[in-house]
Design a protein around this motif. Structure first.
Motif, PDB file in Angstrom:
ATOM      1  N   LYS A   1       0.825  -1.214   0.000  1.00  0.00           N
ATOM      2  CA  LYS A   1       0.000   0.000   0.000  1.00  0.00           C
ATOM      3  C   LYS A   1       0.852   1.254   0.000  1.00  0.00           C
ATOM      4  N   TYR A   2       1.973   1.202   0.722  1.00  0.00           N
ATOM      5  CA  TYR A   2       2.847   2.386   0.736  1.00  0.00           C
ATOM      6  C   TYR A   2       3.406   2.638  -0.654  1.00  0.00           C
TER       7      TYR A   2
ATOM      8  N   LEU B   1       0.690   4.192  -2.880  1.00  0.00           N
ATOM      9  CA  LEU B   1       0.512   5.620  -2.618  1.00  0.00           C
ATOM     10  C   LEU B   1       1.674   6.414  -3.198  1.00  0.00           C
TER      11      LEU B   1
ATOM     12  N   ARG C   1       1.470   9.178  -6.167  1.00  0.00           N
ATOM     13  CA  ARG C   1       1.917  10.546  -5.910  1.00  0.00           C
ATOM     14  C   ARG C   1       2.985  10.957  -6.903  1.00  0.00           C
TER      15      ARG C   1
ATOM     16  N   GLU D   1      10.087   9.433   3.414  1.00  0.00           N
ATOM     17  CA  GLU D   1      10.457   8.284   4.238  1.00  0.00           C
ATOM     18  C   GLU D   1       9.800   8.284   5.602  1.00  0.00           C
ATOM     19  N   SER D   2       9.319   9.442   6.089  1.00  0.00           N
ATOM     20  CA  SER D   2       8.722   9.416   7.420  1.00  0.00           C
ATOM     21  C   SER D   2       7.262   9.000   7.383  1.00  0.00           C
ATOM     22  N   GLU D   3       6.644   8.927   6.213  1.00  0.00           N
ATOM     23  CA  GLU D   3       5.264   8.451   6.196  1.00  0.00           C
ATOM     24  C   GLU D   3       5.061   7.239   5.289  1.00  0.00           C
ATOM     25  N   LEU D   4       5.704   7.235   4.101  1.00  0.00           N
ATOM     26  CA  LEU D   4       5.494   6.118   3.174  1.00  0.00           C
ATOM     27  C   LEU D   4       6.661   5.142   3.183  1.00  0.00           C
ATOM     28  N   VAL D   5       7.467   5.150   4.228  1.00  0.00           N
ATOM     29  CA  VAL D   5       8.633   4.288   4.375  1.00  0.00           C
ATOM     30  C   VAL D   5       9.661   4.602   3.283  1.00  0.00           C
TER      31      VAL D   5
ATOM     32  N   HIS E   1       7.204   1.539  12.015  1.00  0.00           N
ATOM     33  CA  HIS E   1       7.063   2.591  11.014  1.00  0.00           C
ATOM     34  C   HIS E   1       7.869   3.792  11.475  1.00  0.00           C
ATOM     35  N   PRO E   2       8.545   4.467  10.532  1.00  0.00           N
ATOM     36  CA  PRO E   2       9.428   5.561  10.952  1.00  0.00           C
ATOM     37  C   PRO E   2       8.719   6.714  11.645  1.00  0.00           C
TER      38      PRO E   2
ATOM     39  N   ILE F   1       1.151  12.459   9.754  1.00  0.00           N
ATOM     40  CA  ILE F   1       2.511  12.489  10.282  1.00  0.00           C
ATOM     41  C   ILE F   1       2.760  13.784  11.036  1.00  0.00           C
TER      42      ILE F   1
END
Lengths: 349, 390
Positions: A140-141, A144, A148, A228-232, B39-40, B375
């Motif tokens: 899923k990441y 998204l 985007r 990277e802080s939300e979608l890895v 998760h980060p 976030i």
């Protein structure tokens, strides 16, 4: 003819292929070491890699070695064949892009009449790779991130094209080689000591182009697809080992190639102002420019990539809707006004 | 319908069915996104289950407990002095501040009070751990929003504060320094001058962060108006600390209650912000870090002489009774409800940790926001997993 030597066709072709590899991989490696490893570290009060080789200079080779020997992991539900092709498509678009960049009076891969048009067209091939990477990962990441990225890259394609139109109007040609010649043989109000690099007249176009390049490379502040802080890691989440390596090379090689294209369009490319040596046209340019030209291109590229990376390391990221709004409501009107002004001034002068 | 013939009736039904089919085809299917446990953005193992429509969250629920370590139960098999080494690890970034309310509760039960110098040094260390905690938040905030450089500045300057805590207590992360009736030791020689110079550095750090991050247009556009918590909602959900003050509620336990600490000896400003959005929460924390450096300096100026330990028996037995003490910790209000049956250890301890209550507002707050704002909101609420799960 390459380097003004009388080589058979197959040897010329081989030289071009090897030259293409050098022109893509050498900038990529240099950018990663100089900017990503070292400059970023110095900006963040640390030293960066110091162990591998003198001053950490072999770090990149160590990293590549590590990636190559990693296990090839693929998600069970991924669309395997598409998953394999995606990074290759992204890298291929970089190679397609470097084809039209001239490095010297005879040092080019193809001297294409509509080089600018071709470059802008193939730069959007990477969108396809990113989109199918995001879709085929069955994550899923990734999905998204891929969506985007697709939205963002298509949105910023347009200001990029419009920014280049100003240069094309001013030079009166779409051939990259002739754009370089037009700048270096040009003059500013009768003074030809600097040639006429288009950054002086097309500074709005240059600004728009560099911002669009930043967005095309999905680098901060436009790195919402990776975020990277939300979608890895966005569309790259499921990629590891050498497949990730290909994405990684493509990212920085594309940064280098876009910087090369920007230096051709706005900074005079491989040339020095022709008046310094009494040249008037491309035919009179000395043969040694085929060696010096690539070095000049390289230094201009490093300067532009420094700008790109400096912004990357300093800014937080836009939200998706904010960056779309920025593209459609700010960059596109500004570049349209720029085109209009350029056209009017072209007719006046 | 009764007026229609069979033909018309059938065609009507067919057209209705076609409409329905069209609706079904056009309606996008929702997606459930699990943010976490690994998760980060969650600073640890918090899991947030989000139901997405496109990139919009329609429903979200935090699922805590992946790091539950059972401290409330473990305290029952420890003696009173041993408990501090456990509760140190609840909010691991501001460890010393966790010890204080428990020790104060035990002192309340035993009816003793630490000497003035011990109270002063306690308060100084408390504020130092607040600075160590919140300065990391200020750096981490940038990372969550995509700016990777501030976090290194935060780590660089937080190091000075950790060195101070280590210099005084011997432990960088888990000091275990607070004792019933006072402190383990006095501060070492030269520590006070060192602290003064570090506080100056920290104020420079706050200025840098204010310039680089809070003054940035992208940062402001990412945080202003995002995740607004009105005053009454904040009170209803039991928020505390900077999250509550950012909604305009002037409530600070350092000033508003009478406990055996040195905050009432000096004047300091309680910062509030009327907006209640993510920017306000971050801004309040920045101001409080700066205020904390000033508090430390004022406390150093008025540091009294004397012993740092009251007279307490060698084997501590706490008399029967119940006590509740809470303090204004870096993350919010933290309190201990201690029940003693007159044994060596507590009979039962209830820990009220700030983060657990602060994230209870997440389902209300995340409804209708976009994934990138999730976030921002989580970062600005600022929780620490150990503080949620205990």
């Amino acid at each position: 003819m390459l380097l003004a030597l009388d080589l058979p066709y197959w040897a010329q072709s081989l030289l071009r292929v090897l030259g293409g590899l050098v022109a893509v991989l050498l900038p990529a490696g240099t950018i990663v070491y100089v900017f990503l490893f070292k400059m970023m570290s110095f900006m963040q009060s640390r030293l960066g890699p110091m162990e591998a080789g003198p001053y950490g200079s072999m770090q990149l080779f160590a990293e590549v070695g590590k990636w190559l020997q990693k296990e090839d992991i693929m998600p069970e539900k991924a669309d395997h064949s598409i998953f394999r092709i995606a990074p290759l498509i992204v890298l291929a678009s970089t190679f397609l892009l470097v084809v039209v960049v001239p490095f010297g009076p005879d040092a080019w891969f193809t001297n294409f009449e509509t080089g600018v048009f071709y470059a802008l067209a193939v730069s959007s091939v990477s969108v396809l790779g990113i989109l199918i990477a995001g879709w085929s990962s069955a994550n899923k990441y990734s999905l998204l991130g891929g969506l985007r990225a697709a939205g963002q890259l298509i949105a910023y394609e347009l200001p990029m094209v419009l920014a280049v139109v100003g240069v094309v109007i001013q030079a009166g040609t779409m051939n990259m080689q002739q754009i370089v010649v037009a700048q270096n043989a040009g003059e500013i109000f009768g003074w030809n000591g600097l040639g006429n690099p288009y950054i002086l007249t097309q500074f709005i176009g240059f600004g728009v182009f560099m911002i669009a390049v930043q967005a095309e490379l999905t680098q901060a502040p436009f790195d919402m697809p990776i975020a990277e802080s939300e979608l890895v890691s966005g569309y790259m989440t499921e990629y590891s080992g050498f497949r990730f390596l290909i994405f990684f090379i493509a990212e920085f090689a594309t940064a280098g190639v876009f910087a090369l294209i920007a230096s051709v369009l706005f900074l005079g490319g491989w040339g020095v102002p022709f008046s310094w040596f009494g040249w008037h046209s491309i035919g009179e340019v000395s043969n040694w420019m085929n060696v010096v030209g690539p070095l000049i291109m390289f230094s201009k590229m490093m300067g532009l990539v420094f700008l790109i990376m400096w912004i990357r390391f300093s800014y937080p990221r836009f939200r998706e809707d904010q960056l779309q709004r920025f593209a459609w409501k700010v960059l596109i009107p500004v570049s349209l006004v720029n085109i209009m002004l350029t056209a009017v001034l072209k007719v006046v002068f | 319908m009764t007026m229609l013939g069979d033909r018309e009736r059938l065609s009507y039904i067919a057209s209705q069915a076609a409409d329905a089919r069209l609706n079904v085809e056009l309606e996008t299917e929702g997606m459930t996104l699990n943010i976490g446990p690994q998760h980060p953005a969650t600073h640890g193992t918090l899991r947030i289950i989000c139901r997405l429509d496109g990139e919009q969250v329609v429903w979200a629920e935090p699922s805590a407990g992946y790091m539950h370590r059972g401290y409330e139960k473990l305290t029952e098999v420890r003696t009173f002095p041993q408990v501090t080494s456990l509760v140190n690890r609840i909010d691991w970034l501001g460890s010393f501040a966790n010890e204080v309310p428990f020790i104060l509760a035990a002192e309340k039960l035993m009816d003793i009070e630490a000497p003035p110098r011990a109270q002063h040094i306690r308060t100084i260390l408390f504020e130092l751990s607040r600075i160590a905690n919140v300065s990391l938040f200020l750096g981490d905030l940038g990372v969550q929003l995509g700016a990777i450089t501030p976090v290194f500045m935060a780590f660089r300057d937080r190091e000075y504060v950790l060195n101070l805590i280590e210099g005084a207590t011997g432990g960088r992360f888990h000091p275990n320094f607070d004792r019933i009736g006072g402190l383990k030791d006095d501060v070492p020689k030269g520590w006070i001058d060192e602290t003064r110079s570090v506080m100056k550095k920290l104020r420079t750090f706050c200025d840098e962060i204010e310039d680089l991050l809070f003054g940035n247009e992208i940062f402001q556009s990412r945080t202003r108006g995002i995740g607004v918590i009105p005053k009454d909602v904040a009170l209803q959900y039991g928020l505390s600390g900077a999250n509550l003050r950012a909604s305009g509620v002037e409530y600070d336990l350092r000033r508003d209650q009478k406990i055996a600490m040195a905050w009432d000896k000096i004047d300091f400003k309680v910062w509030t912000h009327p907006d209640g959005d993510s920017f306000a929460r971050c801004w309040i924390r920045l101001q409080e870090t700066r205020e904390a450096t000033l508090i430390v300096e004022k406390l150093l100026d008025t540091l009294p002489a004397g012993p740092v330990m009251a007279k307490v028996p060698r084997i501590i037995k706490v008399p029967e009774g119940e006590a509740w003490v809470s303090t204004e910790n870096p993350l919010g209000e933290m309190g201990y409800y201690v029940i003693s049956k007159g044994d060596l250890g507590p009979f039962r301890v209830k820990i009220r940790s700030a983060s657990f209550n602060n994230i209870s507002i997440v389902p209300w707050l995340l409804r209708g926001v976009y994934v990138p704002d999730v976030i921002t909101i989580l970062a600005s609420l600022y929780f620490i997993l150990g503080d949620i799960d205990r």
